[in-house]
Structures are given as C-alpha cells and as structure tokens.
Design a protein around this motif. Structure first.
Motif, PDB file in Angstrom:
ATOM      1  N   CYS A 109      -1.293   1.031  -4.395  1.00 60.76           N
ATOM      2  CA  CYS A 109      -0.062   0.431  -4.906  1.00 60.76           C
ATOM      3  C   CYS A 109      -0.390  -0.543  -6.034  1.00 60.76           C
ATOM      4  CB  CYS A 109       0.647  -0.303  -3.775  1.00 60.76           C
ATOM      5  SG  CYS A 109       2.206  -1.056  -4.280  1.00 60.76           S
TER       6      CYS A 109
ATOM      7  N   LEU B  20      -0.622   4.033  -0.712  1.00 52.87           N
ATOM      8  CA  LEU B  20       0.694   4.676  -0.799  1.00 52.87           C
ATOM      9  C   LEU B  20       0.788   5.913   0.089  1.00 52.87           C
ATOM     10  CD1 LEU B  20       1.491   4.307  -4.600  1.00 52.87           C
ATOM     11  CD2 LEU B  20       2.395   2.966  -2.679  1.00 52.87           C
TER      12      LEU B  20
ATOM     13  N   CYS C 281       6.209   1.846  -0.434  1.00 53.69           N
ATOM     14  CA  CYS C 281       4.940   1.243  -0.042  1.00 53.69           C
ATOM     15  C   CYS C 281       5.034   0.663   1.368  1.00 53.69           C
ATOM     16  CB  CYS C 281       4.569   0.145  -1.037  1.00 53.69           C
ATOM     17  SG  CYS C 281       3.051  -0.710  -0.603  1.00 53.69           S
TER      18      CYS C 281
END
Ligand code: FES
Length: 114
Positions: free
Chosen positions: A48, A55, A67
């Motif tokens: 992320c 992710l 997320c």
C-alpha cells in the motif's frame, strides 16, 4: 519485449481473493498482488502507498481493493487511489490468462535494478 512471468494457475486464486507473487519471481521492486474479481484478474504492487500494508490481504469488490490496515482504496485495473487516507497510486501490471495459466507482464517502470 516485456517479460512474461508464469505467476499462478487460475485455480490458485479463487474469486474475491488475492495471492502474493514474490519479487524474486517477478523481478520487480515490490512483490505483486494478483487479484481475482468476478472472473477478471488484476495485478498491482502489493505494498500500500500509505503505510506498507499488503494489499493482497485487502477486501476485493467491484473492481477495487480496500487496504486491510486503514481502508484506503485502489482501482484494481490501474492502481489509482480511490479514497483516503492513501493519496498516492500504486503501480499496476499487465495480466493475461492463457488456458489455466495466469501470466503477469511486469510494468517496465517497476523492474528492479540488476
Ligand atoms: S496502509 Fe493502506 S491505507 Fe494505510
């Protein structure tokens, strides 16, 4: 010509889930998250852009991954950020399905230096 990485079998990635393809295999600067959303497969950098969560462990729905850490959302198709607290896009990679095989075409801008 971009590399073609045999990443997985379609049976390895159930609908609504994702797996991590390690950078050691893809030759990229980040691991790649390979997603399956309603019959389509997508690949994004796994990390992320906000605070380093995976992710691939996020919630997948409607062409978006959320997320798992702070619920920032990213478009599965192009990695564009959809909601805060994330503010930066993540890189996307090409994906092809060839029979039972899923092939990743790593984004040339994300290839690791030798
Ligand atoms: S780590 Fe992904 S939104 Fe914060």
């Amino acid at each position: 010509m971009p590399a073609r990485i045999l990443a997985a079998k379609v049976s390895d990635v159930p609908d609504g889930e994702a797996i991590v393809i390690p950078r050691a295999l893809t030759g990229t600067v980040d691991d790649i998250a390979l997603f399956h959303d309603s019959g389509e497969y997508f690949a994004l950098d796994n990390t992320c852009s906000h605070e380093l969560a995976s992710l691939a462990e996020g919630w997948i729905e409607g062409g978006v991954v959320e997320c798992p850490m702070h619920t920032g959302r990213f478009c599965l198709r192009d990695g564009k950020v959809q909601s805060a607290p994330a503010t930066e896009d993540v890189a996307s990679h090409g994906v092809e399905v060839d029979g039972d095989d899923i092939v990743i075409l790593p984004n040339p801008e994300r290839i690791a230096e030798p």
